[in-house]
Scaffold this active site. Sequence first.
Site, short mmCIF file in Angstrom:
data_model
loop_
_atom_site.label_atom_id
_atom_site.label_comp_id
_atom_site.label_asym_id
_atom_site.label_seq_id
_atom_site.Cartn_x
_atom_site.Cartn_y
_atom_site.Cartn_z
N ASP A 22 -12.93 -3.01 16.25
CA ASP A 22 -13.01 -1.84 17.13
C ASP A 22 -13.27 -0.56 16.33
O ASP A 22 -12.88 -0.45 15.17
CB ASP A 22 -11.68 -1.73 17.90
N HIS A 39 -22.48 0.42 15.52
CA HIS A 39 -22.54 -1.04 15.69
C HIS A 39 -23.34 -1.67 14.54
O HIS A 39 -22.99 -2.74 14.05
CB HIS A 39 -23.17 -1.40 17.04
N GLU A 69 -15.86 -7.70 29.74
CA GLU A 69 -15.75 -6.33 30.25
C GLU A 69 -16.83 -5.42 29.66
O GLU A 69 -17.16 -4.37 30.23
CB GLU A 69 -14.37 -5.72 29.90
N ASN A 70 -17.40 -5.80 28.51
CA ASN A 70 -18.40 -4.94 27.86
C ASN A 70 -19.70 -4.79 28.66
O ASN A 70 -20.50 -3.89 28.39
CB ASN A 70 -18.73 -5.46 26.45
N ARG A 190 -6.60 -5.93 14.52
CA ARG A 190 -7.41 -5.02 15.34
C ARG A 190 -7.57 -3.73 14.56
O ARG A 190 -6.59 -3.16 14.07
CB ARG A 190 -6.77 -4.73 16.68
N ARG A 196 -3.57 -2.78 21.22
CA ARG A 196 -3.55 -3.69 22.37
C ARG A 196 -4.45 -4.89 22.07
O ARG A 196 -5.24 -4.87 21.13
CB ARG A 196 -3.97 -2.99 23.66
N SER A 198 -6.42 -6.49 24.55
CA SER A 198 -7.65 -6.41 25.34
C SER A 198 -8.24 -7.77 25.74
O SER A 198 -9.44 -8.03 25.49
CB SER A 198 -8.71 -5.60 24.58
C1 FPP Z 1 -16.01 -2.09 19.40
O1 FPP Z 1 -16.38 -0.78 19.04
C2 FPP Z 1 -17.07 -3.02 19.06
C3 FPP Z 1 -17.80 -3.74 19.95
C4 FPP Z 1 -17.65 -3.65 21.41
C5 FPP Z 1 -18.84 -4.63 19.51
C6 FPP Z 1 -18.56 -5.35 18.22
C7 FPP Z 1 -19.81 -5.96 17.79
C8 FPP Z 1 -20.29 -5.93 16.52
C9 FPP Z 1 -19.62 -5.36 15.36
C10 FPP Z 1 -21.62 -6.50 16.27
C11 FPP Z 1 -21.87 -7.91 16.61
C12 FPP Z 1 -20.98 -8.92 16.02
C13 FPP Z 1 -21.35 -9.97 15.24
C14 FPP Z 1 -20.44 -11.11 15.04
C15 FPP Z 1 -22.64 -9.99 14.58
P1 FPP Z 1 -16.49 0.30 20.19
O2 FPP Z 1 -17.92 0.44 20.57
O3 FPP Z 1 -15.60 -0.04 21.33
O4 FPP Z 1 -15.98 1.56 19.43
P2 FPP Z 1 -15.20 2.80 20.07
O5 FPP Z 1 -13.93 2.25 20.65
O6 FPP Z 1 -14.97 3.68 18.90
O7 FPP Z 1 -16.10 3.40 21.10
#
Ligand code: FPP
Length: 258
Positions: A22, A39, A69-70, A190, A196, A198
Site C-alpha cells: 500500500d 504504481h 474493490e479496486n 502491510r 487494517r 482490507s
Molecule cells: C496500493 O496503493 C496498491 C495497489 C492498489 C496496487 C498494487 C499493485 C502493484 C504494486 C503493481 C502490480 C503488482 C504486481 C505483483 C506486479 P494505493 O494506490 O492504494 O496507494 P494510496 O493508498 O497511497 O493511494
Amino acid sequence: MQDSPSQPTGSPGLNHVAIIMDGNGRWARQRGLPRIEGHRRGVSNVREVLKIARELNIKYVTLFAFSVENWQRPAEEISSLMGLLEFFLERNTRELVKNKVRLRVIGRPDDLPEGVQKKLHQALEATKDFQDYVLQVALNYGSRTEVLDAVRAYSEDVSQGKVDPAHLDWPLFSRYLYTADIPDPDLLIRTSGETRISNFLLMQCAYSEMFFSPVFWPDFDRKHFLDAVESFHQRQRRFGKTGEQIKAAPASEPAINR
Ligand code: FPP
C-alpha cells in the site's frame, strides 16, 4: 529475484510472507507525480522484495496486487494497473522460470482484461512444475468473495453426494479456498501506515503475525523487509496455548478448528 542466493541465511519458521503493498498513490502525490508513477515504482519494488525473500529462503510469497474493490477506482488508473501487470508478467516470466518459481493466482482472474489473462496463462503454464518457491498473486481477489466461491463449490459437492456435511471441519473446508495446498501466511506485512487487513486472506491469516510499516510501498526496501522479519522472530506464536507450554514444546497451528 536472483539466479541463486549467494548465502541463503534462511529464516526458521518463516515459510510464507503475504504483503499488502500500500501507499503507491501517496508516494507519487508527495513527489507531485501522477499516481501511476507510484504504481510503476511499486512494480520495480516487487522485484527487489522477491529477491530478498529468495535470499532468506522464504518459500511462499503472496502479493495483493488488485482487489475486487479496486474496480471502483477511476477507469484510467485501472487500465494503467492492468497494463503494469501485463508488463510485469511479460518481463518476469523468463526470470521466474530461471529461478524455478511457480506462479499462482488467487482471485477471479476470468474477469481481468484478455491481455492480462493471456500473459497470466503463459506464465502459469511455464512455471507449473516448479515446487521449491511459489509466488502467489492475488488478482481481482477479496476474502469474502473467496469464501462465497468456496461455499458454492462445497455445496455443489454436498448436493452431488461427494462430501458429507457431518464431517465438515476446517482442513476439509480450506481445500475449497483459492489457497488450497498453500500453507497459511506466517507473516502479513502491510505498508503505508494503514493498520487494517482490507478483505485480504481473512481465513488464512487467523494465526499470522502482523507487521504494519509506516513506509510507502515503493520505498519499502531491504532494510524494512529485514526489520519485519526480525520483528517476526521476536514473537512467540502460541496458537491458543500458554507461553509455558510453548517453551516446553513449540506449537504449530491447532488441529481443532471444527
Ligand atoms: C496500493 O496503493 C496498491 C495497489 C492498489 C496496487 C498494487 C499493485 C502493484 C504494486 C503493481 C502490480 C503488482 C504486481 C505483483 C506486479 P494505493 O494506490 O492504494 O496507494 P494510496 O493508498 O497511497 O493511494
